[in-house]
Enzyme design. Structure first.
Site, mmCIF file in Angstrom:
data_model
loop_
_atom_site.group_PDB
_atom_site.id
_atom_site.type_symbol
_atom_site.label_atom_id
_atom_site.label_comp_id
_atom_site.label_asym_id
_atom_site.label_seq_id
_atom_site.Cartn_x
_atom_site.Cartn_y
_atom_site.Cartn_z
ATOM 1 N N SER A 161 0.947 -0.927 0.049
ATOM 2 C CA SER A 161 -0.050 0.009 0.145
ATOM 3 C C SER A 161 0.955 1.393 -0.045
ATOM 4 O O SER A 161 1.569 1.328 -1.042
ATOM 5 C CB SER A 161 -0.880 0.016 1.175
ATOM 6 O OG SER A 161 -1.875 1.086 0.982
ATOM 7 N N ASP A 256 -10.056 -4.817 -4.440
ATOM 8 C CA ASP A 256 -9.404 -3.838 -3.714
ATOM 9 C C ASP A 256 -9.579 -2.325 -4.647
ATOM 10 O O ASP A 256 -9.589 -2.377 -5.989
ATOM 11 C CB ASP A 256 -7.843 -4.020 -3.811
ATOM 12 C CG ASP A 256 -6.890 -2.867 -3.290
ATOM 13 O OD1 ASP A 256 -7.759 -1.772 -2.910
ATOM 14 O OD2 ASP A 256 -5.838 -2.954 -3.174
ATOM 15 N N HIS A 286 -7.881 -5.274 -0.172
ATOM 16 C CA HIS A 286 -6.887 -4.646 0.209
ATOM 17 C C HIS A 286 -6.337 -5.136 1.411
ATOM 18 O O HIS A 286 -7.151 -5.734 2.462
ATOM 19 C CB HIS A 286 -6.809 -3.398 0.299
ATOM 20 C CG HIS A 286 -5.979 -2.154 0.524
ATOM 21 N ND1 HIS A 286 -5.022 -1.942 -0.660
ATOM 22 C CD2 HIS A 286 -5.339 -1.662 1.509
ATOM 23 C CE1 HIS A 286 -4.135 -1.186 -0.167
ATOM 24 N NE2 HIS A 286 -4.058 -1.079 1.159
#
Length: 322
Positions: A161, A256, A286
Site C-alpha cells: 500500500s 481492492d 486490500h
C-alpha cells in the site's frame, strides 16, 4: 459476503475478537491509530519462530531517529541479503509491529534478512519527508548494516500500500541520483496514484470491500500538504518515467479499490522494458497479505514474493579476484 468467502472469513474473525478496522475520517487521529494498531495486531497471531530479531535506528535527514527492526531467518549473522520493507497504512497508520508476521514469513521463506522501517507518519511529517527517511534507511543498509551481519550490496525494496509507494519512489530516487539499484522490488497492492475515478475505485471503493475511495482521498490529503502535489511523479509514481528500474514483483488484490494502480503500473513497467511479474489474487481485499494465518491466498502471495526474492538474491554478482 456469501459471494466472497474470504471476506466472510475476515468479518467472522474480527467479529469474534470484538475488533473493527479504524475509521480515521470519523475518529480522532490518536483513537484511529490505536484502533488500527489493535485490528492489525489481530492478524499477527500465531507469530512464526525465526532465527532472531535485532533493533537499531538510523538518523533521518531532519534529525529524528528512524526505527529499524531486523528479522533473521535462522541463526546466521553474516553475509545475509536484505529486504528493506515499508509498511502500509496510508502514510498515517500502523508501524513495524503491525506487519511483523508478514516480515517474519518473508524472511523464513526467502532466506534473507528483512528490515522493517518505522518511518514517520503523516500528517506530522508530510511528503517528501517519508521518502527522505526511506533513502536514509537504504544508505544505512549499504554502509552500516554489515555490523548486523547484513550484506547491503544484495538489497531489495518492498512494501504494501503506502509502503509500496515508498519502495517504488525510493527506487526512482536512487535511479535519478545515479546510485546503485536494488536487485528487486516487491510491491503489494500499492498506493501509486491519487486518481480516484478508476474502474476499480468505482467497483470496490464504496465501502463493501474494506478500503474506500473516500478514505484514500483522506490519506492523500494527510500525506501531501497541497492538492497540486497529487500530480507530482515523486509522490504518485504511476505518473513517473519508469525507465531504468530493477525487476519488479507486483501483487494486486481482486476486490481492492487500488487494483487499477497495480494493473496500470505493471503495464507501464512492461512498456518501459522493465522485467515485471504481475499477479492478482481474486476474491480478496486490500491488506489481504496481513491475514496469512487465515487466508490461503495471503500465504500464497507471500510465498510468491519470497520465492522471487530468493531467486534474485541467488544471482550473486561476480566479484573481482584482485
Amino acid at each position: 459476503m456469501a459471494d466472497h468467502p474470504h471476506l466472510d472469513t475476515i468479518a467472522r474473525i474480527a467479529a469474534h475478537s470484538g475488533l473493527a478496522p479504524a475509521d480515521p475520517l470519523r475518529q480522532p487521529l490518536a483513537e484511529a491509530r490505536r484502533r488500527a494498531w489493535d485490528y492489525q495486531m489481530l492478524w499477527n497471531t500465531p507469530m512464526p519462530e525465526i532465527g532472531g530479531v535485532a533493533e537499531t535506528s538510523v538518523r533521518a535527514p531532519r534529525g529524528n531517529a528512524i526505527r529499524l527492526r531486523i528479522f533473521y531467518p535462522d541463526r546466521r549473522r553474516s553475509d545475509l541479503p536484505v529486504l528493506l520493507y515499508f509498511h502500509g497504512g496510508g502514510f498515517v497508520l500502523n508501524g513495524v509491529d503491525t506487519h511483523e508476521r508478514l516480515m517474519r514469513l518473508m524472511a523464513l521463506r526467502s532466506g534473507a534478512a528483512v528490515v522493517g522501517v518505522g518511518y514517520s507518519l503523516a500528517p506530522e511529517l508530510r511528503f517528501p519527508g517519508q521518502i527522505e527517511e526511506a533513502l536514509a534507511a537504504v544508505a544505512w543498509t549499504r554502509t552500516d548494516a554489515v555490523s548486523f551481519g547484513l550484506d547491503g550490496t544484495r538489497l531489495a525494496l518492498g512494501g504494501d500500500s503506502a509502503g509500496a509507494n515508498l519502495a517504488l519512489t525510493s527506487m526512482l530516487a536512487l535511479r535519478d541520483q545515479g546510485k546503485p539499484a536494488p536487485l528487486l522490488g516487491i510491491l503489494f497492492y500499492g498506493m501509486f496514484s491519487a486518481e480516484l475515478d478508476s474502474p476499480s475505485h468505482r467497483a470496490f471503493g464504496g465501502g463493501g470491500f474494506g478500503l474506500t475511495t473516500e478514505r484514500m482521498d483522506w490519506f492523500w490529503s494527510q500525506y501531501l500538504a497541497d492538492r497540486a502535489q497529487r500530480d507530482n511523479p515523486a509522490a504518485a509514481p504511476l505518473l513517473a518515467d519508469l525507465d531504468g528500474l530493477p525487476p519488479q514483483v507486483v501483487i494486486g488484490a481482486g476486490l481492492d479499490c487500488l487494483l487499477d494502480d497495480s494493473l496500470r503500473l505493471a503495464a507501464k513497467l512492461e512498456t518501459a522494458g522493465t522485467e515485471v511479474r504481475l499477479s492478482v489474487y481474486e476474491g480478496v481485499p486490500h491488506s489481504f497479505v496481513q491475514m496469512s494465518a487465515h487466508l490461503a491466498p495471503a500465504a500464497a502471495a507471500i510465498a510468491e514474493a519470497a520465492d522471487a526474492l530468493g531467486r534474485a538474491f541467488s544471482r550473486r554478482p561476480q566479484r573481482s579476484a584482485a
